[in-house]
Design a protein around this motif. Sequence first.
Motif, PDB file in Angstrom:
ATOM      1  N   CYS A 171       5.122  -1.704  -8.549  1.00 36.82           N
ATOM      2  CA  CYS A 171       6.284  -1.647  -7.725  1.00 36.82           C
ATOM      3  C   CYS A 171       7.421  -0.985  -8.416  1.00 36.82           C
ATOM      4  O   CYS A 171       8.130  -0.206  -7.923  1.00 36.82           O
ATOM      5  CB  CYS A 171       6.603  -3.168  -7.247  1.00 36.82           C
ATOM      6  SG  CYS A 171       5.617  -3.894  -6.051  1.00 36.82           S
ATOM      7  N   ALA A 231       8.779   2.282  -6.397  1.00 36.72           N
ATOM      8  CA  ALA A 231      10.423   1.989  -6.067  1.00 36.72           C
ATOM      9  C   ALA A 231      10.904   3.315  -6.529  1.00 36.72           C
ATOM     10  O   ALA A 231      12.055   3.774  -6.151  1.00 36.72           O
ATOM     11  CB  ALA A 231      11.168   0.813  -6.768  1.00 36.72           C
ATOM     12  N   VAL A 288       0.971  -5.883 -10.399  1.00 40.13           N
ATOM     13  CA  VAL A 288       1.915  -5.798  -9.006  1.00 40.13           C
ATOM     14  C   VAL A 288       3.166  -5.168  -9.300  1.00 40.13           C
ATOM     15  O   VAL A 288       3.750  -4.208  -8.813  1.00 40.13           O
ATOM     16  CB  VAL A 288       1.723  -6.875  -8.184  1.00 40.13           C
ATOM     17  CG1 VAL A 288       2.985  -6.653  -6.789  1.00 40.13           C
ATOM     18  CG2 VAL A 288       0.391  -7.017  -7.323  1.00 40.13           C
ATOM     19  N   THR A 289       3.762  -5.942 -10.349  1.00 42.84           N
ATOM     20  CA  THR A 289       5.304  -5.541 -10.782  1.00 42.84           C
ATOM     21  C   THR A 289       5.208  -4.347 -11.203  1.00 42.84           C
ATOM     22  O   THR A 289       6.214  -3.695 -10.944  1.00 42.84           O
ATOM     23  CB  THR A 289       5.869  -6.680 -11.704  1.00 42.84           C
ATOM     24  OG1 THR A 289       4.792  -6.999 -12.563  1.00 42.84           O
ATOM     25  CG2 THR A 289       6.260  -7.990 -10.982  1.00 42.84           C
ATOM     26  N   GLY A 296       9.179  -7.187   1.897  1.00 41.65           N
ATOM     27  CA  GLY A 296       9.232  -7.189   0.219  1.00 41.65           C
ATOM     28  C   GLY A 296       9.467  -8.894  -0.212  1.00 41.65           C
ATOM     29  O   GLY A 296       9.066  -9.225  -1.182  1.00 41.65           O
ATOM     30  N   TYR A 338       7.995   2.879   1.693  1.00 41.33           N
ATOM     31  CA  TYR A 338       6.970   2.778   0.591  1.00 41.33           C
ATOM     32  C   TYR A 338       7.940   2.717  -0.801  1.00 41.33           C
ATOM     33  O   TYR A 338       7.093   2.486  -1.708  1.00 41.33           O
ATOM     34  CB  TYR A 338       6.220   3.997   0.593  1.00 41.33           C
ATOM     35  CG  TYR A 338       4.827   3.815   1.451  1.00 41.33           C
ATOM     36  CD1 TYR A 338       3.634   3.470   0.834  1.00 41.33           C
ATOM     37  CD2 TYR A 338       4.806   4.162   2.779  1.00 41.33           C
ATOM     38  CE1 TYR A 338       2.638   3.361   1.732  1.00 41.33           C
ATOM     39  CE2 TYR A 338       3.709   3.922   3.431  1.00 41.33           C
ATOM     40  CZ  TYR A 338       2.826   3.385   3.106  1.00 41.33           C
ATOM     41  OH  TYR A 338       1.484   3.316   3.766  1.00 41.33           O
ATOM     42  N   LEU A 355      10.577  -6.110  -3.745  1.00 44.03           N
ATOM     43  CA  LEU A 355       9.926  -7.107  -4.464  1.00 44.03           C
ATOM     44  C   LEU A 355      10.309  -7.290  -5.976  1.00 44.03           C
ATOM     45  O   LEU A 355      10.332  -8.372  -6.501  1.00 44.03           O
ATOM     46  CB  LEU A 355       8.356  -6.509  -4.543  1.00 44.03           C
ATOM     47  CG  LEU A 355       7.411  -7.536  -4.880  1.00 44.03           C
ATOM     48  CD1 LEU A 355       5.961  -7.221  -4.168  1.00 44.03           C
ATOM     49  CD2 LEU A 355       7.176  -7.502  -6.342  1.00 44.03           C
ATOM     50  N   ILE A 356      10.704  -6.177  -6.587  1.00 39.92           N
ATOM     51  CA  ILE A 356      11.222  -6.021  -7.934  1.00 39.92           C
ATOM     52  C   ILE A 356      12.607  -6.838  -8.153  1.00 39.92           C
ATOM     53  O   ILE A 356      12.592  -7.676  -8.739  1.00 39.92           O
ATOM     54  CB  ILE A 356      11.321  -4.931  -8.478  1.00 39.92           C
ATOM     55  CG1 ILE A 356       9.916  -4.083  -8.582  1.00 39.92           C
ATOM     56  CG2 ILE A 356      12.163  -4.931  -9.881  1.00 39.92           C
ATOM     57  CD1 ILE A 356      10.206  -2.775  -9.110  1.00 39.92           C
ATOM     58  N   PRO A 385       8.694  -1.837  -2.382  1.00 32.09           N
ATOM     59  CA  PRO A 385       8.543  -2.336  -3.861  1.00 32.09           C
ATOM     60  C   PRO A 385       9.695  -2.605  -4.595  1.00 32.09           C
ATOM     61  O   PRO A 385       9.756  -3.558  -5.140  1.00 32.09           O
ATOM     62  CB  PRO A 385       7.662  -0.943  -4.322  1.00 32.09           C
ATOM     63  CG  PRO A 385       7.195  -0.303  -3.130  1.00 32.09           C
ATOM     64  CD  PRO A 385       8.015  -0.608  -1.874  1.00 32.09           C
TER      65      PRO A 385
END
Lengths: 271, 352
Positions: free
Chosen positions: A88, A92, A84-85, A64, A143, A150-151, A147
């Motif tokens: 995610c 998430a 992408v955000t 991530g 999975y 990432l966030i 995400p």
Amino acid sequence: MPFFVYTTVFLVIPTIVVVVAAFVSEGRPTLGNVRALGNANFLTAMRQSIILSAATALIGAVVGAILAYAVSTARPDGILKRFVTSLCGVLAQFGGVALAFAFIASFGAQGMISAWLKKAGMAPSSTLWLYEWNKGVLLVYLYFQIPLMLIVFLPAVEGLRPQWREATETLGGTTWTYWRRVAMPILFPSFVGATLLLFTNAFSAYATAAALVSQAQPLVPLQIAGTFTSETVLGQANIGKAMALAMVVVVAIVMAIYTWLDKRSSKWLVR
Amino acid sequence: MTVASPNAARGVAVELIGLRRTYGTVNALDSFDLHLAPGEFVALLGPSGCGKTTALRCLAGLEDPDAGRITIGGRDVTALPTNKRDLGMVFQAYSLFPHMTARQNVEFGLEMRRQDKATRAKRAGDMLDLVGLSTQADRYAHQMSGGQQQRVALARALAISPQVLLLDEPLSALDAKVRTQLRDEIRRIQLEVGTTTLFVTHDQEEALAVADRVGVMRAGKLEQLAAPLELYARPASAFVADFIGLTNRLRGRATGDRAEILGGSVPLLPGSGSGDVEVLIRPEHIDVTPDADGNASVLSASFLGAHGRVTATTDAGEQVLVQVPSASLPDFSPGQRVRLTPRGDAALAVAL
Ligand SMILES: Nc1ncnc2c1ncn2[C@@H]1O[C@H](COP(=O)(O)OP(=O)(O)OP(=O)(O)O)[C@@H](O)[C@H]1O
Ligand SMILES: [Mg+2]
């Protein structure tokens, strides 16, 4: 003040309920519930829950973080980044369950891909790996872990100022120097915080595991749910609360580690 | 060429030759030439977007020019990466490493140069002394004021004894008082260490106050490079005259090297046009006296501290700013008739 009310209602009260209930059975105080945690079944579930959570937290955090960096280098207002955000954000939240069913639909005994493979004569001997906590479940957890990382990590990565890299270069440093001496130390507290968040996220996840695993109860949240729905033994629900208490303890330990690390690694942060 | 620094011998010459840099259709730099003498302090001045930062970043190696050459101390560095160019750079703001103390920030460049611990500590201490922050050595960036942070950034840039010091609007995030204080200090320190310095700013007062020479940029080109006084008194173009200080634009007629305005005659600077022209004349180069038979009437008179300013409208309908001593301000009131006369200082005229 609103924060105080919020934490009281949603955090303190439930915790007190769990703690009290863990020491009560049929209206009387007892240590029986907690003692019942000593059984091998629960200990195995606890061990597996911790391993699963730690593994998916670590893998999720590393992957991530790298993705977050990749996204941060995209154009700030570009479509890619927004796509992408928001993707995610959804993954998430709901990624786990949706993916669990998608996996079953593809790789399960009756799954589409399994069917193709069978036709092609390459059918795997078993599709049971999908339902095992340290294989299919672990994979599916990633999975939503990746995400989520990432966030929560993206703001930290975006907080890296271009001047820091440029200052490093004018002072004679290389790209590697920049990462090792500047970017990584600056990101470290956020990285640790996010990793521990991922740990607790996986540790307390229930829906995804429930969707994949139907028979056994290899993870603590599944066992807790089991005690509430069990028809065989009365008073099981209180054992469930004792299990919940055990989870609270694990999370508390994680928070303590975080606080300690944070104090050590980020005395330079603005507070 | 004026080189004020007694330590200039320690500096090196810097040349930017024919630099071009385009972003899409924008010419950020357009055959841009700039030469800095050893130890010289040059300020680059110009309106927003004229390419000042781009020029500085090209010299730093943080931006690659599409064409042109850059030399430092006679060596061609055009293809050299930033970390090999031996530069000190001070950014606009927030460039200190937040996880390091002031001292650690200053030591960073020395570490990159593999100096041993004792040497580093000594040098960092000296540099923090130089910028007057030895008592703040163990503070983190967020524990210091903006001005202090910029001092540390300056100490960090100078600690490595760079060949060239680059500053990109290092004072623009500070309030007015700290700004003047720090700008004078930057100049003092620069004279002391003798490093050739390029200072980018859009504040003309700042540029004129500290630089040996000021380069005025316009749309990617260097319009004029001259000592502050020269720039003010003998602007090479209307753009420079307009940009530096206040200027009146008055219609007149130029013949030979003189022009007629306000019923008087002024000598013209080289490069002036002839025939029907606009003469660019400073407010302090015009005299104003109360005169019932004058050629203008007062619009307003305002007190500005050390001096005052009278705004008048000529009978031809042109508006003129005139600087007067504060003491004579009471002589002027709106509507009053006055006579305006040029004092005879050389001015630039542009053909209409
Ligand atoms: N990375 C970039 N991408 C696209 N255009 C750029 C980029 N950097 C600069 N420009 C353009 O190049 C021109 C010169 O920019 P530059 O930053 O050098 O101006 P400046 O003189 O420093 O202005 P300011 O006083 O506002 O800092 C501007 O028109 C700017 O829009
Ligand atoms: Mg700029």
